[in-house]
Design a protein around this motif. Sequence first.
Motif, short mmCIF file in Angstrom:
data_model
loop_
_atom_site.label_atom_id
_atom_site.label_comp_id
_atom_site.label_asym_id
_atom_site.label_seq_id
_atom_site.Cartn_x
_atom_site.Cartn_y
_atom_site.Cartn_z
N ARG A 132 52.88 41.23 174.69
CA ARG A 132 51.62 40.62 175.12
C ARG A 132 50.97 41.40 176.27
O ARG A 132 49.97 40.96 176.82
CB ARG A 132 51.86 39.17 175.55
CG ARG A 132 52.30 38.30 174.40
CD ARG A 132 52.61 36.92 174.86
NE ARG A 132 53.16 36.14 173.75
CZ ARG A 132 52.83 34.90 173.50
NH1 ARG A 132 51.98 34.26 174.26
NH2 ARG A 132 53.37 34.26 172.49
N ASN A 133 51.55 42.52 176.62
CA ASN A 133 51.04 43.35 177.72
C ASN A 133 50.14 44.42 177.12
O ASN A 133 50.60 45.30 176.39
CB ASN A 133 52.21 43.98 178.48
CG ASN A 133 51.77 44.84 179.63
OD1 ASN A 133 50.93 45.73 179.47
ND2 ASN A 133 52.34 44.61 180.79
N ARG A 134 48.87 44.36 177.43
CA ARG A 134 47.89 45.27 176.81
C ARG A 134 48.23 46.74 177.04
O ARG A 134 47.97 47.58 176.18
CB ARG A 134 46.51 44.98 177.34
CG ARG A 134 46.39 45.35 178.82
CD ARG A 134 45.05 45.15 179.38
NE ARG A 134 44.15 46.22 179.02
CZ ARG A 134 43.11 46.56 179.75
NH1 ARG A 134 42.85 45.94 180.87
NH2 ARG A 134 42.32 47.52 179.38
N PHE A 135 48.81 47.07 178.17
CA PHE A 135 49.12 48.47 178.47
C PHE A 135 50.25 48.99 177.59
O PHE A 135 50.22 50.13 177.13
CB PHE A 135 49.43 48.65 179.95
CG PHE A 135 48.25 48.27 180.82
CD1 PHE A 135 47.16 49.12 180.93
CD2 PHE A 135 48.21 47.07 181.49
CE1 PHE A 135 46.06 48.78 181.69
CE2 PHE A 135 47.12 46.71 182.26
CZ PHE A 135 46.04 47.57 182.36
N GLU A 136 51.24 48.15 177.34
CA GLU A 136 52.33 48.53 176.44
C GLU A 136 51.85 48.59 175.00
O GLU A 136 52.23 49.49 174.24
CB GLU A 136 53.52 47.57 176.58
CG GLU A 136 54.18 47.60 177.94
CD GLU A 136 54.77 48.96 178.32
OE1 GLU A 136 54.95 49.82 177.44
OE2 GLU A 136 55.05 49.15 179.52
N ILE A 137 51.01 47.65 174.63
CA ILE A 137 50.47 47.63 173.27
C ILE A 137 49.64 48.88 173.03
O ILE A 137 49.80 49.57 172.00
CB ILE A 137 49.65 46.35 173.03
CG1 ILE A 137 50.54 45.11 173.15
CG2 ILE A 137 48.93 46.40 171.68
CD1 ILE A 137 49.80 43.81 173.38
N GLU A 138 48.76 49.22 173.99
CA GLU A 138 47.92 50.42 173.85
C GLU A 138 48.77 51.69 173.79
O GLU A 138 48.41 52.64 173.11
CB GLU A 138 46.94 50.52 175.02
CG GLU A 138 45.84 49.49 174.98
CD GLU A 138 45.01 49.46 176.26
OE1 GLU A 138 45.35 50.16 177.24
OE2 GLU A 138 44.02 48.71 176.29
N ALA A 139 49.90 51.70 174.49
CA ALA A 139 50.76 52.88 174.52
C ALA A 139 51.58 53.01 173.24
O ALA A 139 52.13 54.07 172.96
CB ALA A 139 51.68 52.85 175.74
N GLY A 140 51.66 51.95 172.47
CA GLY A 140 52.40 51.97 171.21
C GLY A 140 53.75 51.29 171.34
O GLY A 140 54.66 51.84 171.96
N LEU A 141 53.86 50.12 170.77
CA LEU A 141 55.10 49.36 170.88
C LEU A 141 56.26 50.02 170.15
O LEU A 141 57.40 49.94 170.61
CB LEU A 141 54.88 47.92 170.38
CG LEU A 141 53.90 47.09 171.21
CD1 LEU A 141 53.62 45.75 170.53
CD2 LEU A 141 54.43 46.87 172.62
N GLU A 142 55.98 50.67 169.04
CA GLU A 142 57.05 51.38 168.33
C GLU A 142 57.54 52.57 169.15
O GLU A 142 58.74 52.75 169.33
CB GLU A 142 56.57 51.87 166.96
CG GLU A 142 56.40 50.76 165.95
CD GLU A 142 55.93 51.28 164.61
OE1 GLU A 142 56.17 50.58 163.62
OE2 GLU A 142 55.33 52.38 164.54
N ASP A 143 56.60 53.39 169.64
CA ASP A 143 56.98 54.56 170.42
C ASP A 143 57.73 54.17 171.69
O ASP A 143 58.59 54.90 172.17
CB ASP A 143 55.76 55.41 170.79
CG ASP A 143 55.22 56.20 169.61
OD1 ASP A 143 55.93 56.31 168.58
OD2 ASP A 143 54.09 56.71 169.71
N GLY A 144 57.39 53.01 172.26
CA GLY A 144 58.05 52.54 173.46
C GLY A 144 59.34 51.78 173.20
O GLY A 144 59.96 51.26 174.11
#
Length: 152
Positions: A132-144
Amino acid sequence: MSPIAQPPADWREHAASAIDRGRRLDRMIPSVLLDSPISRLGYLYGHAVGWIWGSMWSTGRVENREGLWVFQGMPKWAFPRGGVCAGGCYLTGDRPVTNEVLRHEAVHKRQWERYGILMPILYQFAGRNALRNRFEIEAGLEDGNYVPRGNG
């Protein structure tokens, strides 16, 4: 950080909502603070903090990869989750740093460049739940490594 074994069924809807909220919030931030000389100063401050913190605590390899200074071998208490990006520095532990993680962290570096010193404040308001964190979502949840490959 290990991927979430099975993310909740509605995580995509929550992620989309978080991105929408973030865009609305961005419209309320004066443009002089975004992608500007002011945000550049904030980025440089974050980078300096990351460099100093990494230099103090890294016991592993330090290298420049894909435009990021990667400080490995950090003690677990010195960074949250699987690692943290401060400016152009990625601080992490002993796990191998994959190209996917670097791609994720490069987006965080770009976020630092855009928001400057507002980045850690906005990130805190976005919350600790990566789904639910826009910054993590924008960075790519799979890659992270927040969701398994094929769920993003």
